[in-house]
Design a protein around this motif. Sequence first.
Motif, PDB file in Angstrom:
ATOM      1  N   UNK A   5      78.827  43.357   5.261  1.00 29.58           N
ATOM      2  CA  UNK A   5      80.235  43.357   5.663  1.00 29.58           C
ATOM      3  C   UNK A   5      80.647  44.651   6.381  1.00 29.58           C
ATOM      4  N   UNK A   6      79.849  45.699   6.257  1.00 30.57           N
ATOM      5  CA  UNK A   6      80.210  47.004   6.817  1.00 30.57           C
ATOM      6  C   UNK A   6      80.330  46.931   8.345  1.00 30.57           C
ATOM      7  N   UNK A   7      81.420  47.450   8.877  1.00 28.58           N
ATOM      8  CA  UNK A   7      81.676  47.533  10.324  1.00 28.58           C
ATOM      9  C   UNK A   7      81.757  46.172  11.006  1.00 28.58           C
ATOM     10  N   UNK A   8      82.013  45.117  10.258  1.00 31.54           N
ATOM     11  CA  UNK A   8      82.083  43.770  10.827  1.00 31.54           C
ATOM     12  C   UNK A   8      83.506  43.236  10.741  1.00 31.54           C
ATOM     13  N   UNK A   9      83.800  42.286  11.625  1.00 30.54           N
ATOM     14  CA  UNK A   9      85.111  41.646  11.676  1.00 30.54           C
ATOM     15  C   UNK A   9      84.907  40.141  11.495  1.00 30.54           C
ATOM     16  N   UNK A  10      85.677  39.553  10.592  1.00 35.41           N
ATOM     17  CA  UNK A  10      85.572  38.107  10.367  1.00 35.41           C
ATOM     18  C   UNK A  10      86.090  37.361  11.586  1.00 35.41           C
ATOM     19  N   UNK A  11      85.391  36.301  11.989  1.00 41.47           N
ATOM     20  CA  UNK A  11      85.791  35.469  13.121  1.00 41.47           C
ATOM     21  C   UNK A  11      86.328  34.152  12.587  1.00 41.47           C
ATOM     22  N   UNK A  12      87.595  34.162  12.210  1.00 45.81           N
ATOM     23  CA  UNK A  12      88.212  32.992  11.586  1.00 45.81           C
ATOM     24  C   UNK A  12      88.269  31.789  12.508  1.00 45.81           C
ATOM     25  N   UNK A  13      88.317  32.018  13.827  1.00 43.42           N
ATOM     26  CA  UNK A  13      88.357  30.876  14.735  1.00 43.42           C
ATOM     27  C   UNK A  13      87.056  30.070  14.696  1.00 43.42           C
ATOM     28  N   UNK A  14      85.998  30.668  14.161  1.00 45.22           N
ATOM     29  CA  UNK A  14      84.724  29.960  14.030  1.00 45.22           C
ATOM     30  C   UNK A  14      84.568  29.365  12.637  1.00 45.22           C
ATOM     31  N   UNK A  15      84.732  30.210  11.630  1.00 45.00           N
ATOM     32  CA  UNK A  15      84.703  29.766  10.235  1.00 45.00           C
ATOM     33  C   UNK A  15      84.964  30.963   9.338  1.00 45.00           C
ATOM     34  N   UNK A  16      85.153  30.705   8.069  1.00 44.83           N
ATOM     35  CA  UNK A  16      85.359  31.784   7.106  1.00 44.83           C
ATOM     36  C   UNK A  16      84.105  32.631   6.921  1.00 44.83           C
ATOM     37  N   UNK A  17      82.965  32.093   7.284  1.00 51.17           N
ATOM     38  CA  UNK A  17      81.697  32.790   7.047  1.00 51.17           C
ATOM     39  C   UNK A  17      81.164  33.544   8.266  1.00 51.17           C
ATOM     40  N   UNK A  18      81.800  33.388   9.410  1.00 53.06           N
ATOM     41  CA  UNK A  18      81.315  34.058  10.622  1.00 53.06           C
ATOM     42  C   UNK A  18      81.866  35.478  10.728  1.00 53.06           C
ATOM     43  N   UNK A  19      80.983  36.397  11.067  1.00 49.99           N
ATOM     44  CA  UNK A  19      81.326  37.805  11.230  1.00 49.99           C
ATOM     45  C   UNK A  19      80.756  38.302  12.552  1.00 49.99           C
ATOM     46  N   UNK A  20      81.447  39.271  13.149  1.00 52.87           N
ATOM     47  CA  UNK A  20      81.041  39.854  14.427  1.00 52.87           C
ATOM     48  C   UNK A  20      80.975  41.367  14.253  1.00 52.87           C
ATOM     49  N   UNK A  21      79.935  41.982  14.785  1.00 48.52           N
ATOM     50  CA  UNK A  21      79.811  43.433  14.682  1.00 48.52           C
ATOM     51  C   UNK A  21      79.290  44.013  15.982  1.00 48.52           C
ATOM     52  N   UNK A  22      79.819  45.174  16.314  1.00 43.62           N
ATOM     53  CA  UNK A  22      79.233  46.015  17.343  1.00 43.62           C
ATOM     54  C   UNK A  22      78.241  46.914  16.608  1.00 43.62           C
ATOM     55  N   UNK A  51      71.688  35.035  11.300  1.00 39.85           N
ATOM     56  CA  UNK A  51      72.040  35.482  12.647  1.00 39.85           C
ATOM     57  C   UNK A  51      72.230  34.302  13.593  1.00 39.85           C
ATOM     58  N   UNK A  52      73.367  34.302  14.301  1.00 38.99           N
ATOM     59  CA  UNK A  52      73.611  33.315  15.345  1.00 38.99           C
ATOM     60  C   UNK A  52      73.145  33.825  16.697  1.00 38.99           C
ATOM     61  N   UNK A  53      73.497  35.086  17.018  1.00 40.79           N
ATOM     62  CA  UNK A  53      73.116  35.638  18.318  1.00 40.79           C
ATOM     63  C   UNK A  53      73.250  37.159  18.297  1.00 40.79           C
ATOM     64  N   UNK A  54      72.350  37.818  19.001  1.00 40.41           N
ATOM     65  CA  UNK A  54      72.454  39.243  19.309  1.00 40.41           C
ATOM     66  C   UNK A  54      72.592  39.309  20.816  1.00 40.41           C
ATOM     67  N   UNK A  55      73.555  40.086  21.310  1.00 40.30           N
ATOM     68  CA  UNK A  55      73.798  40.156  22.761  1.00 40.30           C
ATOM     69  C   UNK A  55      74.303  41.526  23.139  1.00 40.30           C
ATOM     70  N   UNK A  56      74.056  41.882  24.391  1.00 40.15           N
ATOM     71  CA  UNK A  56      74.629  43.087  24.962  1.00 40.15           C
ATOM     72  C   UNK A  56      75.875  42.651  25.741  1.00 40.15           C
TER      73      UNK A  56
END
Length: 96
Positions: free
Chosen positions: A42-59, A85-90
């Motif tokens: 969970x550290x440095x991540x932001x929940x992506x509620x538009x996807x689901x309660x379980x999706x998180x996004x991090x830089x 992991x769903x995707x890693x991207x630049x």
Amino acid sequence: MGSWVLLGFLEQFDVWVDRDGPDQDLQLVVMSWIHSLQDAPYRDAVRRLELSMRHWFAVVPESSDGIRAATCLYQIDPEANEVGCDVIATLRLPLL
């Protein structure tokens, strides 16, 4: 709680390397960050509620060159103690 089980990160790391061509230093930064998820997904991540309660996004910390940064979209399943992991991207900055 013990270590989280990481799923799909190595496969998505390989896809990212093939697609985006990051240099070896950035690859090491991202791989180190992936390993850190075993202890603190969970550290440095932001929940992506538009996807689901379980999706998180991090830089990925320390991955920005001021123009782009390595990012990751992943799912956390607290009941199963898994992080997938769903995707890693630049991506270009700024991220909105």
